[in-house]
Design a protein around this motif. Structure first.
Motif, short mmCIF file in Angstrom:
data_model
loop_
_atom_site.label_atom_id
_atom_site.label_comp_id
_atom_site.label_asym_id
_atom_site.label_seq_id
_atom_site.Cartn_x
_atom_site.Cartn_y
_atom_site.Cartn_z
N ALA A 4 0.84 -1.21 0.00
CA ALA A 4 0.00 0.00 0.00
C ALA A 4 0.87 1.26 0.00
CB ALA A 4 -0.94 -0.01 1.20
N ARG A 5 1.89 1.28 0.85
CA ARG A 5 2.78 2.44 0.89
C ARG A 5 3.60 2.53 -0.39
NH1 ARG A 5 2.77 1.30 6.32
NH2 ARG A 5 4.56 -0.08 6.24
N ARG A 6 4.07 1.41 -0.89
CA ARG A 6 4.83 1.39 -2.14
C ARG A 6 3.98 1.95 -3.29
NH1 ARG A 6 6.33 -3.61 -1.92
NH2 ARG A 6 8.26 -3.15 -0.86
N THR A 7 2.73 1.55 -3.34
CA THR A 7 1.82 2.04 -4.38
C THR A 7 1.56 3.53 -4.22
OG1 THR A 7 0.79 -0.13 -4.56
CG2 THR A 7 -0.48 1.73 -5.38
N ALA A 8 1.35 3.99 -2.98
CA ALA A 8 1.11 5.41 -2.72
C ALA A 8 2.32 6.25 -3.12
CB ALA A 8 0.76 5.62 -1.25
N ILE A 9 3.51 5.77 -2.82
CA ILE A 9 4.73 6.50 -3.19
C ILE A 9 4.90 6.55 -4.70
CG2 ILE A 9 7.25 6.46 -3.06
CD1 ILE A 9 6.91 5.45 -0.15
N ALA A 10 4.62 5.44 -5.37
CA ALA A 10 4.71 5.42 -6.83
C ALA A 10 3.71 6.39 -7.45
CB ALA A 10 4.47 4.00 -7.35
N ALA A 11 2.51 6.46 -6.89
CA ALA A 11 1.50 7.40 -7.39
C ALA A 11 1.96 8.84 -7.18
CB ALA A 11 0.16 7.14 -6.71
N LEU A 12 2.57 9.11 -6.05
CA LEU A 12 3.09 10.45 -5.77
C LEU A 12 4.19 10.81 -6.77
CD1 LEU A 12 3.12 12.95 -3.98
CD2 LEU A 12 4.71 11.75 -2.47
#
Length: 77
Positions: A4-12
């Motif tokens: 979830a955090r990895r995905t959020a960082i990639a989206a950012l």
């Protein structure tokens, strides 16, 4: 790091990339504005302001690129 955090960082990082692309467009437009000024204006106040704006945007673009690289490296991407 969880997914979830990895995905959020990639989206950012993607959103920052979009901002970077918009800023590149604005920088190019300002640079074209400067290039198309008569030489007497380029040496005057308007030219100096345009040149300073282009330089500032170049600096910001470098910082954004660094931020994207840092975010991508933090996720292993």
């Amino acid at each position: 790091m969880n997914n979830a955090r990895r995905t959020a960082i990639a989206a950012l990082a993607d959103r920052i990339g979009e901002i970077k692309a918009e800023l590149e467009t604005l920088r190019d437009e300002e640079n074209d504005y400067f290039d198309n000024m008569p030489e007497s204006f380029q040496c005057g106040d308007k030219g100096q302001v345009a040149e300073a704006a282009v330089a500032s945007m170049d600096d910001a673009l470098s910082e954004l690129e660094g931020a994207i690289d840092n975010l991508n490296s933090s996720t292993g991407g």
